[in-house]
Design an enzyme around this catalytic site. Structure first.
Site, PDB file in Angstrom:
ATOM      1  N   PHE A  20       0.834  -1.210   0.000  1.00  5.12           N
ATOM      2  CA  PHE A  20       0.000   0.000   0.000  1.00  5.12           C
ATOM      3  C   PHE A  20       0.872   1.265   0.000  1.00  5.12           C
ATOM      4  O   PHE A  20       0.362   2.374  -0.085  1.00  5.12           O
ATOM      5  CB  PHE A  20      -0.907   0.030   1.238  1.00  5.12           C
ATOM      6  CG  PHE A  20      -1.864  -1.134   1.286  1.00  5.12           C
ATOM      7  CD1 PHE A  20      -2.903  -1.226   0.371  1.00  5.12           C
ATOM      8  CD2 PHE A  20      -1.725  -2.137   2.242  1.00  5.12           C
ATOM      9  CE1 PHE A  20      -3.791  -2.299   0.398  1.00  5.12           C
ATOM     10  CE2 PHE A  20      -2.607  -3.215   2.275  1.00  5.12           C
ATOM     11  CZ  PHE A  20      -3.636  -3.298   1.354  1.00  5.12           C
ATOM     12  N   THR A  66      10.679  -4.519   3.142  1.00  2.00           N
ATOM     13  CA  THR A  66       9.674  -5.315   3.839  1.00  2.00           C
ATOM     14  C   THR A  66      10.056  -6.793   3.788  1.00  2.00           C
ATOM     15  O   THR A  66      11.160  -7.152   3.342  1.00  2.00           O
ATOM     16  CB  THR A  66       8.248  -4.980   3.320  1.00  2.00           C
ATOM     17  OG1 THR A  66       7.314  -5.641   4.152  1.00  2.00           O
ATOM     18  CG2 THR A  66       8.027  -5.367   1.870  1.00  2.00           C
ATOM     19  N   LYS A  70      14.041  -7.507   6.042  1.00  2.00           N
ATOM     20  CA  LYS A  70      14.275  -6.487   7.074  1.00  2.00           C
ATOM     21  C   LYS A  70      15.534  -6.712   7.914  1.00  2.00           C
ATOM     22  O   LYS A  70      16.169  -5.748   8.336  1.00  2.00           O
ATOM     23  CB  LYS A  70      13.061  -6.390   8.002  1.00  2.00           C
ATOM     24  CG  LYS A  70      11.867  -5.700   7.359  1.00  2.00           C
ATOM     25  CD  LYS A  70      10.752  -5.520   8.376  1.00  2.00           C
ATOM     26  CE  LYS A  70       9.625  -4.696   7.797  1.00  2.00           C
ATOM     27  NZ  LYS A  70       8.629  -4.317   8.791  1.00  2.00           N
ATOM     28  N   ASN A  91      13.525  -1.035   8.208  1.00  2.00           N
ATOM     29  CA  ASN A  91      12.452  -0.936   7.201  1.00  2.00           C
ATOM     30  C   ASN A  91      12.636   0.282   6.294  1.00  2.00           C
ATOM     31  O   ASN A  91      11.831   0.504   5.393  1.00  2.00           O
ATOM     32  CB  ASN A  91      11.067  -0.910   7.864  1.00  2.00           C
ATOM     33  CG  ASN A  91      10.720   0.444   8.419  1.00  2.00           C
ATOM     34  OD1 ASN A  91      11.596   1.202   8.833  1.00  2.00           O
ATOM     35  ND2 ASN A  91       9.447   0.776   8.426  1.00  2.00           N
ATOM     36  N   ASP A 120       8.905   1.366  12.177  1.00  2.00           N
ATOM     37  CA  ASP A 120       7.669   0.659  12.544  1.00  2.00           C
ATOM     38  C   ASP A 120       7.212   1.016  13.963  1.00  2.00           C
ATOM     39  O   ASP A 120       6.042   1.331  14.199  1.00  2.00           O
ATOM     40  CB  ASP A 120       7.864  -0.861  12.439  1.00  2.00           C
ATOM     41  CG  ASP A 120       7.970  -1.326  10.997  1.00  2.00           C
ATOM     42  OD1 ASP A 120       7.341  -0.714  10.117  1.00  2.00           O
ATOM     43  OD2 ASP A 120       8.692  -2.319  10.739  1.00  2.00           O
ATOM     44  N   GLY A 143       1.907 -10.785  21.995  1.00  2.00           N
ATOM     45  CA  GLY A 143       2.711 -11.226  20.859  1.00  2.00           C
ATOM     46  C   GLY A 143       4.184 -10.980  21.148  1.00  2.00           C
ATOM     47  O   GLY A 143       4.528 -10.038  21.888  1.00  2.00           O
ATOM     48  N   GLY A 146       8.231 -10.492  15.339  1.00  2.00           N
ATOM     49  CA  GLY A 146       8.960  -9.355  14.784  1.00  2.00           C
ATOM     50  C   GLY A 146       8.258  -8.024  15.022  1.00  2.00           C
ATOM     51  O   GLY A 146       8.899  -7.029  15.377  1.00  2.00           O
ATOM     52  N   ALA A 147       6.946  -8.003  14.857  1.00  2.77           N
ATOM     53  CA  ALA A 147       6.208  -6.743  15.034  1.00  2.77           C
ATOM     54  C   ALA A 147       6.257  -6.303  16.492  1.00  2.77           C
ATOM     55  O   ALA A 147       6.479  -5.120  16.801  1.00  2.77           O
ATOM     56  CB  ALA A 147       4.757  -6.921  14.581  1.00  2.77           C
ATOM     57  N   TYR A 245      -4.497  -4.235  10.116  1.00  2.00           N
ATOM     58  CA  TYR A 245      -5.276  -3.181   9.440  1.00  2.00           C
ATOM     59  C   TYR A 245      -6.196  -3.700   8.351  1.00  2.00           C
ATOM     60  O   TYR A 245      -6.875  -2.909   7.683  1.00  2.00           O
ATOM     61  CB  TYR A 245      -4.356  -2.070   8.915  1.00  2.00           C
ATOM     62  CG  TYR A 245      -3.214  -2.542   8.055  1.00  2.00           C
ATOM     63  CD1 TYR A 245      -1.952  -2.734   8.611  1.00  2.00           C
ATOM     64  CD2 TYR A 245      -3.387  -2.793   6.703  1.00  2.00           C
ATOM     65  CE1 TYR A 245      -0.896  -3.171   7.835  1.00  2.00           C
ATOM     66  CE2 TYR A 245      -2.332  -3.230   5.921  1.00  2.00           C
ATOM     67  CZ  TYR A 245      -1.090  -3.418   6.493  1.00  2.00           C
ATOM     68  OH  TYR A 245      -0.043  -3.854   5.719  1.00  2.00           O
TER      69      TYR A 245
HETATM   70  P1  ATR Z   1       5.091 -10.745  13.182  1.00  2.31           P
HETATM   71  O1  ATR Z   1       6.378 -10.557  12.439  1.00  2.31           O
HETATM   72  O2  ATR Z   1       3.886 -10.166  12.489  1.00  2.31           O
HETATM   73  O3  ATR Z   1       5.199 -10.298  14.594  1.00  2.31           O
HETATM   74  P2  ATR Z   1       5.484 -13.483  13.949  1.00  2.31           P
HETATM   75  O4  ATR Z   1       6.947 -13.205  14.156  1.00  2.31           O
HETATM   76  O5  ATR Z   1       5.071 -14.745  13.278  1.00  2.31           O
HETATM   77  O6  ATR Z   1       4.779 -12.313  13.153  1.00  2.31           O
HETATM   78  O7  ATR Z   1       4.794 -13.421  15.408  1.00  2.31           O
HETATM   79  C1  ATR Z   1       3.434 -13.645  15.595  1.00  2.31           C
HETATM   80  C2  ATR Z   1       3.121 -13.535  17.092  1.00  2.31           C
HETATM   81  O8  ATR Z   1       1.698 -13.691  17.244  1.00  2.31           O
HETATM   82  C3  ATR Z   1       3.771 -14.605  17.947  1.00  2.31           C
HETATM   83  O9  ATR Z   1       4.101 -14.046  19.177  1.00  2.31           O
HETATM   84  C4  ATR Z   1       2.661 -15.642  18.084  1.00  2.31           C
HETATM   85  O10 ATR Z   1       2.680 -16.389  19.297  1.00  2.31           O
HETATM   86  P3  ATR Z   1       3.623 -17.709  19.476  1.00  2.31           P
HETATM   87  O11 ATR Z   1       4.995 -17.195  19.688  1.00  2.31           O
HETATM   88  O12 ATR Z   1       3.066 -18.357  20.684  1.00  2.31           O
HETATM   89  O13 ATR Z   1       3.453 -18.502  18.222  1.00  2.31           O
HETATM   90  C5  ATR Z   1       1.427 -14.776  18.120  1.00  2.31           C
HETATM   91  N1  ATR Z   1       0.242 -15.484  17.645  1.00  2.31           N
HETATM   92  C6  ATR Z   1      -0.048 -15.851  16.386  1.00  2.31           C
HETATM   93  N2  ATR Z   1      -1.258 -16.464  16.332  1.00  2.31           N
HETATM   94  C7  ATR Z   1      -1.725 -16.499  17.607  1.00  2.31           C
HETATM   95  C8  ATR Z   1      -2.908 -16.991  18.214  1.00  2.31           C
HETATM   96  N3  ATR Z   1      -3.859 -17.577  17.486  1.00  2.31           N
HETATM   97  N4  ATR Z   1      -3.049 -16.841  19.556  1.00  2.31           N
HETATM   98  C9  ATR Z   1      -2.103 -16.247  20.286  1.00  2.31           C
HETATM   99  N5  ATR Z   1      -0.954 -15.750  19.776  1.00  2.31           N
HETATM  100  C10 ATR Z   1      -0.764 -15.862  18.453  1.00  2.31           C
END
Ligand code: ATR
Length: 301
Positions: A20, A66, A70, A91, A120, A143, A146-147, A245
């Site tokens: 986007f 992206t 990154k 980023n 970010d 969570g 990475g985010a 989003y």
């Molecule tokens: P991003 O880069 O967007 O942060 P990521 O590195 O895959 O993506 O991290 C996703 C996060 O969301 C992780 O902390 C994950 O929890 P786990 O470490 O336990 O896997 C969390 N997450 C993803 N789906 C989830 C769910 N259904 N319930 C709870 N936590 C979730």
């Protein structure tokens, strides 16, 4: 109009077709009457170093970076900003050219400095600060991917009082918290940061001021996923930010509205990370309203 003086900005990733960013940045450039264009570049992982060298040779002014580049791009850059270095991901790249052609011929190198930033976390903080100051607040983040890492490092170095980081996999939250503490101590920041499992979310939210969900729960096409927290876990003075989003109103945002909490939709982080990149490249204030409208248009909102 594109002519012989047009300068180039862009975003590189793999895949890239769903980005986007071009809509948002080109609207901002047009508004300011700048002779620039912002383009998408599909760069495969094995071509990353060629892409950076090619960008230098072509005189590209700036890149957003992206997934999946990154972290890997960092080793190709000359300088990394402190926050980006703590996060371990970039980023935004700024290319600074030394136009001294003679000296560049002497050592057979392209004289350009590449600087890496991570905007970010800044995007998330600025989105929240549209509604409330984060100074001396208690922040809870769910969570630990990475985010979360980008948001947590920026938030923790922005004057908050306390941070709770909760994750389904507790050991991942613990390891991120340990990393946060070590890095923040190295720059003289000493605040309370704790890791918990998701089961502790209700308790942590009860005395939090700000809640940020960085998990992908509820992201399109899984729009009917049960939110990570429900309305009964929120209080009216809580600010709730879902960084997802698509859709604009996630299941979590619906719960937050039911509880009369303050809501920050996920697109705001996307907007403000772009605003910061724009300002790094162009050295002037970005036209936020125009860029926000362009982003909302392209998101179909
Ligand atoms: P991003 O880069 O967007 O942060 P990521 O590195 O895959 O993506 O991290 C996703 C996060 O969301 C992780 O902390 C994950 O929890 P786990 O470490 O336990 O896997 C969390 N997450 C993803 N789906 C989830 C769910 N259904 N319930 C709870 N936590 C979730």
């Amino acid at each position: 109009m594109i002519d012989g003086k047009t300068k180039i900005l862009g975003v590189m990733g793999d895949p890239i077709e769903h980005t986007f960013s071009p809509a948002m940045h080109n609207a901002g450039l047009k508004e300011l009457g700048m002779n620039y264009i912002y383009l998408p570049f599909h760069v495969k992982p094995e071509r990353l170093s060629f892409a950076i060298d090619g960008a230098k040779a072509l005189g590209i002014q700036g890149f957003n970076v992206t997934i999946p580049h990154k972290t890997n791009v960092m080793k190709h850059l000359n300088q990394i900003d402190q926050v980006a270095s703590m996060i371990g991901a970039v980023n935004t790249i700024q290319f600074i050219y030394d136009e001294d052609i003679e000296s560049s011929n002497q050592d057979n190198e392209i004289n350009v400095t590449t600087k890496g930033f991570n905007t970010d976390g800044y995007g998330c903080v600025r989105a929240i600060e549209e509604k409330t100051s984060i100074k001396n607040k208690k922040v809870t983040i769910t969570g630990a991917g990475g985010a979360s890492r980008a948001v947590a490092f920026q938030i923790a170095s922005s004057g908050i009082e306390e941070l709770s980081l909760l994750n389904r996999n507790l050991s991942k939250a613990e390891s991120l918290v340990a990393d946060l503490k070590t890095n923040l101590a190295s720059i003289g920041i000493d605040i309370g940061i704790n890791a918990y499992g998701i089961d502790d979310l209700k308790r942590e939210l009860s005395d939090s001021d700000i809640f940020i969900d960085t998990t992908p729960i509820g992201m399109y096409p899984n729009v009917d996923d049960k939110a990570i927290a429900s309305a009964d876990m929120f209080h009216e003075d809580l600010l709730v930010n879902d960084i997802v989003y698509t859709p604009m109103e996630t299941s979590l945002i619906k719960e937050a509205k039911l509880a009369n909490a303050t809501v920050v939709p996920g697109y705001k982080m996307l907007l403000y990370q772009g605003i910061r990149s724009f300002e790094i490249w162009l050295g002037r204030e970005a036209p936020v309203d125009v860029m926000e409208k362009a982003l909302l248009d392209v998101l179909g909102i």
